[in-house]
Design an enzyme around this catalytic site. Structure first.
Site, PDB file in Angstrom:
ATOM      1  CG  LEU A  82      -1.983  -1.090   1.293  1.00  0.00           C
ATOM      2  CD1 LEU A  82      -2.732  -1.009   2.623  1.00  0.00           C
ATOM      3  CD2 LEU A  82      -2.953  -0.987   0.127  1.00  0.00           C
ATOM      4  CE  LYS A  84       8.548   0.869  -1.801  1.00  0.00           C
ATOM      5  NZ  LYS A  84       9.676   0.968  -2.765  1.00  0.00           N
ATOM      6  N   GLY A  85       7.044   4.106   4.198  1.00  0.00           N
ATOM      7  CA  GLY A  85       7.252   5.216   5.117  1.00  0.00           C
ATOM      8  C   GLY A  85       8.639   5.171   5.707  1.00  0.00           C
ATOM      9  CG  PHE A  87      10.032   4.310  11.649  1.00  0.00           C
ATOM     10  CD1 PHE A  87      11.187   3.913  12.293  1.00  0.00           C
ATOM     11  CD2 PHE A  87       9.631   5.628  11.761  1.00  0.00           C
ATOM     12  CE1 PHE A  87      11.929   4.809  13.045  1.00  0.00           C
ATOM     13  CE2 PHE A  87      10.364   6.533  12.513  1.00  0.00           C
ATOM     14  CZ  PHE A  87      11.518   6.122  13.159  1.00  0.00           C
ATOM     15  N   GLY A  88       9.213   1.728   7.536  1.00  0.00           N
ATOM     16  CA  GLY A  88       8.854   0.459   6.940  1.00  0.00           C
ATOM     17  C   GLY A  88       7.810   0.571   5.845  1.00  0.00           C
ATOM     18  NE  ARG A  89       9.568  -1.871   0.983  1.00  0.00           N
ATOM     19  CZ  ARG A  89       9.889  -2.265  -0.238  1.00  0.00           C
ATOM     20  NH1 ARG A  89       9.084  -3.079  -0.901  1.00  0.00           N
ATOM     21  NH2 ARG A  89      11.011  -1.858  -0.800  1.00  0.00           N
ATOM     22  CB  VAL A  90       1.578   0.221   4.989  1.00  0.00           C
ATOM     23  CG1 VAL A  90       0.170  -0.196   5.426  1.00  0.00           C
ATOM     24  CG2 VAL A  90       2.211   1.116   6.055  1.00  0.00           C
ATOM     25  CG  ASP A 205       4.699  12.593  12.369  1.00  0.00           C
ATOM     26  OD1 ASP A 205       5.016  13.657  11.802  1.00  0.00           O
ATOM     27  OD2 ASP A 205       4.963  11.469  11.905  1.00  0.00           O
TER      28      ASP A 205
END
EC number: 2.7.11.1
Length: 375
Positions: A82, A84-85, A87-90, A205
């Protein structure tokens, strides 16, 4: 009301944290007063012999195994990715129950693992205690060896930024934008009210990518990894590091290190500007003087003639009234004031947005008259 204890991870770090972050010290004291239980070892977060263990729950959140995460996402297939961020991927996943969920896979380089672990702990500790229609629900988590996953309810329409200036083709209408703003304000009001865990929470945030939308475009705030519980009886928390996202930083927080509830209000004001203009908070594709949205529009928000020039061109003219636009811009301008004491409270934002929705609907420009009730 029962409040669970903060994770043992905080205890392991407290000797360092007290010197650098007074809020963490006060946070631990507050929760220790609520509980007489001793801290459990950090290994309690991991699941021993996961394949043979029955489903466990922590604070109402389900505990999953690595195997279950792999099965839910087809071994983290790119087709299920879905986004990327930092701290990782969704991934989109489907649990054995048939429930469709969003699974965040924490994936960090070695030098960031401590930060990622902290965010994981904070998110589980805080979000599993929160319950509000405008906050994304944490369904469960996985802490299997070095692997960390967070399992959320699936939000069919993704995040707000993608609808304003991202990958989504269909642009959302003005009445829906107003409803999204109101929903997000209600979510923040719940956090700031202290009704959730007994003391106010600063999200720290808040941004358009952390405002998720369900199938009916109802807004839900997500990503609580940087959230802070305010010291009991205090309205300011001094932090050693300024954390958040560039473009949404409260100027007062960045210059003094003093975090307040009004830091969220500044970020909320930036999101209001994104809703109004359809632009990103920071757009690095633009020239040096046009990259920061706040700096671009701050001085024209209260000028009705110039204001017309910054309204999102994707908005149909018959979907909004200039009266509602003017009120909305005025609210945004007060949210992004340099001095935090001059910004409205989140409850003021809720009330004003309800009035703006009513004003916009008076001319038959979409939307319905909101129901005025307690949050």
């Amino acid at each position: 009301m029962h409040f669970p204890l903060v994770s043992a991870w905080n205890k392991r770090r407290r000797s360092k944290s007290y010197d650098t972050d007074p809020c963490t010290f006060l946070f631990s004291i507050i929760f220790a007063r609520w509980h007489k239980r001793v801290y459990r070892t950090a290994e309690c977060w991991q699941i021993e012999d996961q394949a043979s263990q029955p489903r466990k729950r922590r604070f109402g959140s389900s505990v999953y195994t690595l195997k279950e995460m792999e099965e839910a996402t087809s071994s983290f297939s790119d087709e299920n990715l879905l986004g990327k961020g930092g701290f990782g991927r969704v991934y989109q996943g489907t649990l054995k129950t048939g429930e469709v969920v969003a699974i965040k896979k924490m994936d960090l380089p070695t030098f960031k693992k401590a930060d990622g672990e902290r965010e994981f702990r904070v998110e589980v500790d805080i979000l599993s205690r929160l319950d509000h229609p405008n906050l994304v629900s944490l369904i469960g988590y996985c802490a299997d060896g070095k692997h960390r996953f967070l399992v959320y309810e699936y939000m069919q329409n993704g995040n707000l930024q993608d609808h304003l200036n991202g990958i989504k083709e269909a642009k959302i209408s003005w009445p829906i934008r107003l409803r999204i703003a109101l929903g997000a304000a209600k979510g923040l009001a719940y956090l700031h009210s202290s009704s959730s865990v007994g003391i106010p929470i600063v999200h720290r945030d808040f941004k358009s990518t952390n405002v998720l939308l369900d199938s009916n475009y109802n807004a839900k705030i997500s990503d609580f990894g940087l959230a802070k519980l305010m010291p009991e009886g205090k309205d300011t928390c001094v932090t050693a590091r300024v954390l958040g996202t560039f473009g949404y930083f409260d100027p007062e927080y960045t210059s003094t290190g003093k975090l307040t509830l009004q830091s969220d209000i500044y970020a909320f004001g930036v999101v209001l500007l994104e809703l109004l203009t359809g632009r990103r908070a920071v757009d690095l594709t633009q020239g040096p003087n046009e990259q920061n949205l706040v700096l671009q529009v701050r001085n024209i928000l209260n000028d009705r003639k110039k204001l017309r020039k910054v309204i999102d061109v994707e908005l149909p003219r018959n979907s909004y009234s200039m009266e509602a636009i003017t009120m909305f811009a005025d609210l945004a301008s007060r949210c992004i004031r340099i001095e935090s004491k001059e910004r409205p409270s989140v409850m003021d934002c809720v009330k004003e947005l309800q009035l703006i929705i009513y004003t916009n609907s008076k001319g038959g420009l979409g939307g319905t008259i909101p129901t005025f009730r307690r949050l």
